[in-house]
Design a protein around this motif. Structure first.
Motif, short mmCIF file in Angstrom:
data_model
loop_
_atom_site.label_atom_id
_atom_site.label_comp_id
_atom_site.label_asym_id
_atom_site.label_seq_id
_atom_site.Cartn_x
_atom_site.Cartn_y
_atom_site.Cartn_z
N HIS A 362 -29.03 -18.14 24.04
CA HIS A 362 -28.66 -18.39 22.65
C HIS A 362 -27.35 -17.73 22.27
O HIS A 362 -26.58 -18.30 21.52
N GLN A 373 -31.70 -20.69 15.92
CA GLN A 373 -32.72 -20.31 14.94
C GLN A 373 -33.83 -19.51 15.60
O GLN A 373 -34.24 -19.80 16.73
N ASP A 374 -34.32 -18.49 14.89
CA ASP A 374 -35.50 -17.76 15.36
C ASP A 374 -36.72 -18.68 15.29
O ASP A 374 -36.86 -19.48 14.35
N LEU A 375 -37.59 -18.55 16.27
CA LEU A 375 -38.84 -19.30 16.21
C LEU A 375 -39.79 -18.62 15.22
O LEU A 375 -39.85 -17.39 15.17
N GLN A 377 -43.12 -16.99 13.75
CA GLN A 377 -44.21 -16.27 14.40
C GLN A 377 -45.42 -17.20 14.54
O GLN A 377 -45.71 -17.99 13.64
N LYS A 381 -44.45 -19.58 19.60
CA LYS A 381 -43.48 -18.57 20.02
C LYS A 381 -44.06 -17.71 21.15
O LYS A 381 -43.38 -17.40 22.13
N SER A 385 -42.61 -17.67 24.96
CA SER A 385 -42.11 -16.41 25.52
C SER A 385 -42.76 -16.13 26.87
O SER A 385 -42.08 -15.77 27.83
N VAL A 411 -36.04 -13.01 24.21
CA VAL A 411 -36.62 -13.60 23.01
C VAL A 411 -36.21 -15.07 22.95
O VAL A 411 -35.04 -15.38 22.77
N LYS A 413 -35.44 -18.66 21.45
CA LYS A 413 -35.02 -19.17 20.15
C LYS A 413 -34.78 -20.67 20.27
O LYS A 413 -34.58 -21.19 21.36
N SER A 414 -34.81 -21.35 19.14
CA SER A 414 -34.50 -22.78 19.15
C SER A 414 -33.00 -22.95 19.02
O SER A 414 -32.33 -22.21 18.29
N ASN A 459 -28.21 -10.28 28.36
CA ASN A 459 -29.01 -11.45 28.06
C ASN A 459 -29.30 -12.19 29.35
O ASN A 459 -28.50 -12.18 30.25
#
Length: 465
Positions: A362, A373-375, A377, A381, A385, A411, A413-414, A459
């Motif tokens: 990301h 974007q954050d996934l 909760q 997710k 993960s 982590v 993410k979309s 990362n």
């Protein structure tokens, strides 16, 4: 009397004999042979010697070779200038006890004192501590395996009897030539004053060694230090699959085939696809994409999935995270024009609003046009993960260690790319009509994306899901 003899036998067996067998035959908790394509380790015990070690250093310099010297602490104290020269010329210095005495004849506490005292001598002369240890005669006792803290025990893959003058230079050369191959850790001696050795034996060793190095040079082999060979070996092992891992990979690829059938994954016109896709509905919160268009819940998206066989092949061939990252981003660079063409030419995709994927790639993806974007909760997710971490442990050269060292960074993410922006940037005819002939993924942009994502190795790449 018989009981005493029996107890002595048990003590000798478990304290000395069995640890020696496990270390020499099975390599338990020791390093004794490397795995490489063109490197050999030269190691020298019992020195330093004021005459022969100096001659040896001149020979190593002549062939631009690096070696490892396991010094006897008492000899190092007597010859500090030689020890400093070994260090200053880029060779590795290891510990060979303070006196040349077998660990079988010493208590665990005495062994530790011998190592500590020699380490202190080396540090006083060179300014650096040593963490590499070779016990005299390669003999370990039961407590050496777990009692030496951060010390790495080093043995060898080949020795030649060079401590005996009677072997002669010619016979020694023939023995050494049989071990002229990468990965070998050769045991030689640059000092002949220890018990059982001949004082002038190193003279023959130097003659045979130069002939050996001449032959190795013709084969383009390099001579490296033990610590470098350990690193090369670890990298080679990371790319070699165990039986259990081969079974795991096979099951994983079978599952992928089933997944393709169950979810009706499709390909673009790309003859060598990195991605597959399926058309589905977006279920997240509204997202404003880079071109200002908004993706709403229920909108049609092309959901991206890596070709896992290709991803696995990338991981096996790569030597580092950076190499995987570069290959993955180049895969994206290659694939996006095909997705743009698919959107333009496939009437069934007319309602698609975006490309969508879940990824651990990301940082830097925004340079390629994606919104990140954050996934939310929840179970998706958590499952994503877990799946992506398992995937990383399979494809990455140091997958398990990366999971331990960087678990907080892994982590998912979309990542979302507007269909309109995709067509505008990547579809050839659209680019010409928009007077955007320059490809958006020219080398500077690609490099920037890689640097931002992996330049500091914080990362880790994984697959879109």
């Amino acid at each position: 009397m018989e009981n005493l003899v029996l107890w002595c036998f048990y003590i000798l067996t478990f304290y000395a004999f069995l640890p020696g067998v496990f270390s020499r035959i099975f390599g338990f908790r020791v390093f004794k042979r490397g795995r490489s394509d063109g490197e050999i380790c030269l190691t020298f015990d019992d020195g330093p010697d004021p005459y022969y070690t100096a001659e040896l250093l001149d020979l190593l310099k002549k062939y631009d070779a690096k070696a490892t010297f396991f010094v006897v602490g008492a000899n190092a104290e007597k010859n500090p200038d030689i020890v400093k020269r070994i260090h200053d010329e880029g060779h590795l210095i290891g510990i060979h006890n303070y006196v040349h005495k077998s660990n079988w004849l010493m208590r665990p506490g005495t062994v530790r004192k011998q190592i500590r005292k020699t380490s202190d001598v080396i540090e006083q002369i060179t300014g650096s501590k040593s963490v590499y240890y070779r016990p005299p005669w390669g003999i370990v006792n039961l407590f050496d395996f777990g009692n030496l803290g951060h010390i790495q025990i080093i043995l060898w893959s080949a020795m030649f009897g060079d401590w005996r003058k009677g072997v002669g230079a010619d016979r020694l050369e023939r023995r050494m030539m049989r071990k002229l191959r990468p990965g070998e850790v050769l045991l030689l001696h640059d000092c002949g004053i220890t018990f059982g050795a001949d004082e002038d034996a190193p003279a023959n060793m130097l003659i045979a060694l130069e002939r050996y190095m001449q032959a190795a040079t013709k084969k383009a082999y390099r001579f490296i230090r033990v610590d470098e060979m350990i690193k090369v070996t670890d990298e080679a092992k990371a790319r070699t699959l165990s039986l259990g891992r081969r079974v795991l990979v096979r099951l994983w690829l079978i599952w992928e085939q089933c997944f393709h059938v169950l979810f009706n994954l499709k390909k673009t016109a790309d003859p060598d696809p990195t991605f597959h896709y399926r058309v589905t509905r977006y279920h997240g919160e509204p997202v404003t994409m880079q071109d200002g268009n908004v993706l709403h819940k229920g909108d049609a998206v092309m959901e991206l999935h890596f070709d896992n066989q290709k991803l696995f092949d990338m991981g096996r061939k790569a030597r580092s995270t950076m190499q995987i990252a570069i290959q993955l981003i180049r895969g994206v660079e290659h694939a996006l024009p095909y997705f743009a063409d698919e959107l333009v030419n496939n009437a069934k995709l007319v309602d698609v609003k975006a490309l969508y994927g879940v990824s651990m790639i990301h940082r830097g993806a925004d340079k390629l046009g994606f919104s990140i974007q954050d996934l939310p909760q929840g179970w998706f997710k958590s499952v994503s993960s877990i799946y992506l971490k398992i995937l990383l442990s399979i494809i990455h050269p140091q997958g398990q260690s990366r999971l331990k060292d960087r678990s907080s960074m892994l982590v998912p993410k979309s990542i979302i790319l507007s269909a309109e922006l995709l067509k505008k940037r990547y579809h050839v005819e659209t680019c010409i009509q928009s007077k955007e002939a320059d490809h958006p993924l020219e080398e500077p942009v690609l490099k920037m994306a890689v640097d931002q994502s992996y330049g500091n190795s914080t990362n880790t790449p994984s697959a879109m899901s």
